[in-house]
Design a protein around this motif. Structure first.
Motif, PDB file in Angstrom:
ATOM      1  N   ARG A 173       0.810  -1.216   0.000  1.00 58.26           N
ATOM      2  CA  ARG A 173       0.000   0.000   0.000  1.00 58.26           C
ATOM      3  C   ARG A 173       0.850   1.276   0.000  1.00 58.26           C
ATOM      4  NH1 ARG A 173      -3.584   1.306   3.843  1.00 58.26           N
ATOM      5  NH2 ARG A 173      -5.206   1.869   2.358  1.00 58.26           N
ATOM      6  N   THR A 201       1.672   2.201   6.161  1.00 61.83           N
ATOM      7  CA  THR A 201       0.240   2.186   5.837  1.00 61.83           C
ATOM      8  C   THR A 201      -0.262   0.768   5.562  1.00 61.83           C
ATOM      9  OG1 THR A 201       0.822   2.667   3.536  1.00 61.83           O
ATOM     10  CG2 THR A 201       0.164   4.533   4.906  1.00 61.83           C
ATOM     11  N   THR A 202       0.560  -0.252   5.794  1.00 60.43           N
ATOM     12  CA  THR A 202       0.159  -1.614   5.466  1.00 60.43           C
ATOM     13  C   THR A 202      -0.994  -2.073   6.358  1.00 60.43           C
ATOM     14  OG1 THR A 202       1.830  -2.511   6.967  1.00 60.43           O
ATOM     15  CG2 THR A 202       2.451  -2.262   4.657  1.00 60.43           C
ATOM     16  N   ARG A 203      -1.812  -2.959   5.812  1.00 61.37           N
ATOM     17  CA  ARG A 203      -2.921  -3.552   6.564  1.00 61.37           C
ATOM     18  C   ARG A 203      -2.732  -5.057   6.693  1.00 61.37           C
ATOM     19  NH1 ARG A 203      -7.904  -3.361   4.127  1.00 61.37           N
ATOM     20  NH2 ARG A 203      -8.792  -3.927   6.144  1.00 61.37           N
ATOM     21  N   ARG A 242      -1.223   1.455  11.265  1.00 65.26           N
ATOM     22  CA  ARG A 242      -2.645   1.148  11.409  1.00 65.26           C
ATOM     23  C   ARG A 242      -2.853   0.139  12.533  1.00 65.26           C
ATOM     24  NH1 ARG A 242      -6.423   1.886   6.430  1.00 65.26           N
ATOM     25  NH2 ARG A 242      -7.597   0.358   7.632  1.00 65.26           N
ATOM     26  N   ASP A 251      -5.198  -1.983  12.739  1.00 68.49           N
ATOM     27  CA  ASP A 251      -5.788  -3.238  12.272  1.00 68.49           C
ATOM     28  C   ASP A 251      -4.779  -4.117  11.549  1.00 68.49           C
ATOM     29  OD1 ASP A 251      -5.514  -1.578  10.100  1.00 68.49           O
ATOM     30  OD2 ASP A 251      -7.547  -1.879   9.319  1.00 68.49           O
ATOM     31  N   SER A 252      -3.492  -3.919  11.824  1.00 67.43           N
ATOM     32  CA  SER A 252      -2.449  -4.752  11.220  1.00 67.43           C
ATOM     33  C   SER A 252      -1.607  -5.380  12.318  1.00 67.43           C
ATOM     34  CB  SER A 252      -1.548  -3.913  10.301  1.00 67.43           C
ATOM     35  OG  SER A 252      -0.639  -3.140  11.064  1.00 67.43           O
ATOM     36  N   ASP A 257      -7.582   4.075  10.500  1.00 68.51           N
ATOM     37  CA  ASP A 257      -7.697   4.129   9.050  1.00 68.51           C
ATOM     38  C   ASP A 257      -6.642   5.100   8.504  1.00 68.51           C
ATOM     39  OD1 ASP A 257      -8.718   6.670   9.708  1.00 68.51           O
ATOM     40  OD2 ASP A 257     -10.790   5.984   9.558  1.00 68.51           O
ATOM     41  N   ASP A 258      -6.662   5.286   7.184  1.00 64.66           N
ATOM     42  CA  ASP A 258      -5.654   6.150   6.566  1.00 64.66           C
ATOM     43  C   ASP A 258      -5.815   7.612   6.980  1.00 64.66           C
ATOM     44  OD1 ASP A 258      -4.672   3.910   5.371  1.00 64.66           O
ATOM     45  OD2 ASP A 258      -5.381   4.382   3.343  1.00 64.66           O
TER      46      ASP A 258
END
Length: 368
Positions: free
Chosen positions: A204, A275-277, A298, A300-301, A318-319
């Motif tokens: 990302r 920014t990786t998820r 993030r 959520d990673s 989030d971003d």
């Protein structure tokens, strides 16, 4: 204990699995174990076709084929590896898997088919692939294989693919001495942001450019710069996108560098941004945190397991939250200094000594 490490990817390829498996081999060897590696990656001088070379004291079986792009795939390897495992006196096979790991999947079938105690470690977030892998995992665990992943986030996905079965967590390891932290320094402007990543869709990087562009628009000219370390097939496209976003004077594409060079660059930066998820662990972020940099990532990673929000970095949902965090650290020197001082003074828990102990415990679980 004699250990066979089996992985699609291995140095001289660069990446998370490559560095972790090669470092694991070296640290297992240092702990008194006998280690051999089986990989579909060619050697630095083109070694392939079953050639065995010694790398850092470890025999590496190069099972690569002559394929375009040197992709680490070899559907003809199983019979050769089966014979070498069968007659090699190994106590354990440790297979390292990603979402797309054809060689590693073949090795899992070979090792479990031989009745060799087998540990399967996932270096990925399975996400939608979990259900498609359920039959294979049911077969291999039915033959005695044990499952683990490099983080709780990744283990949760493996648990969906293998409901009811225990999934261990064996984090990636780090040598803090390789990422020395410099003194905490403050510069008002620009904020020196850094990231290290493959330039691939899964990472990302396009989203990272948007986050930086939004932060740049809010902070104004000269407020920040971004150094991107790493390379990949998307580099030309990403450079064009960066220019289109008006980041020509903000983003600097540094290419691939050695670990020691990257560690040196970290000592000149202020903040690490990811920014990786679908990141199972985030070894690059852990390296930056070890070097003293606050990490923005993030929540959520898998990076949430190496970054504590408000203590070693900032986590965002989030971003848009990543942009807010970047703007916040650019404006709040006190917070940035506090996070950096914590990271400088508090080594990470994922040291190789601890990780090797966890890995050997998985080997004993497989043997049992």
């Amino acid at each position: 204990m004699k250990v066979a490490l089996l992985s699609d990817c291995y140095p001289p390829r660069t990446g998370g699995i490559e560095s972790q498996v090669s470092d694991l081999a070296v640290h297992l060897l240092a702990a008194g174990h006998e280690v051999e590696v089986f990989t579909a990656t060619r050697g630095a001088k083109g070694e392939r076709g079953g050639t065995v070379e010694i790398v850092d004291g470890v025999p590496v079986h190069r099972m690569a084929l002559h394929l375009p792009g040197d992709v680490p795939v070899n559907p003809m390897a199983p019979p050769v590896v089966r014979a070498r495992l069968q007659h090699g006196g190994f106590d354990i096979a440790h297979v390292h898997l990603g979402v797309v790991s054809p060689f590693a999947w073949d090795m899992a079938r070979v090792a479990t088919g031989l009745g060799l105690p087998t540990a399967l470690t996932f270096h990925c977030v399975l996400d939608k692939a979990a259900l498609t892998l359920r039959p294979a995992l049911r077969t291999w665990t039915g033959q005695g294989a044990v499952l683990s992943a490099v983080s709780e986030v990744a283990a949760k996905g493996v648990g969906h693919a293998a409901p009811g079965l225990p999934v261990g967590v064996v984090p990636n390891g780090i040598d803090p001495g390789a990422w020395p932290a410099g003194p905490v320094r403050f510069t008002a402007r620009p904020l020196r942001v850094v990231t290290a990543t493959r330039l691939a869709p899964r990472k990302r990087v396009g989203a990272l450019l948007r986050v930086v562009a939004d932060a740049h628009a809010r902070l104004g000219p000269g407020a920040l710069v971004l150094d991107v370390f790493g390379d990949g097939a998307m580099r030309a496209l990403l450079e064009s996108r960066s220019a289109a976003l008006g980041l020509g004077d903000v983003v600097r594409w540094r290419g691939s560098v050695s670990r020691s060079e990257l560690a040196g660059h970290y000592r000149e930066c202020d903040v690490y941004l990811s920014t990786t998820r679908l990141e199972a662990f985030g070894i690059a972020a852990l390296e930056a945190r070890t070097a003293g940099l606050p990490v923005i990532a993030r929540a959520d990673s898998g990076l949430a397991e190496v970054v504590t929000d408000g203590t070693s970095g900032l986590l965002a949902p989030d971003d848009a939250g990543l942009t807010d965090a970047l703007v916040r650290l650019a404006a709040d020197a006190t917070l940035r200094t506090r996070l950096a001082q914590h990271n400088v003074g508090t080594p990470p828990s994922q040291t190789w000594g601890r990780v090797v102990d966890l890995v050997v415990a998985e080997y004993r679980r497989a043997g049992a």
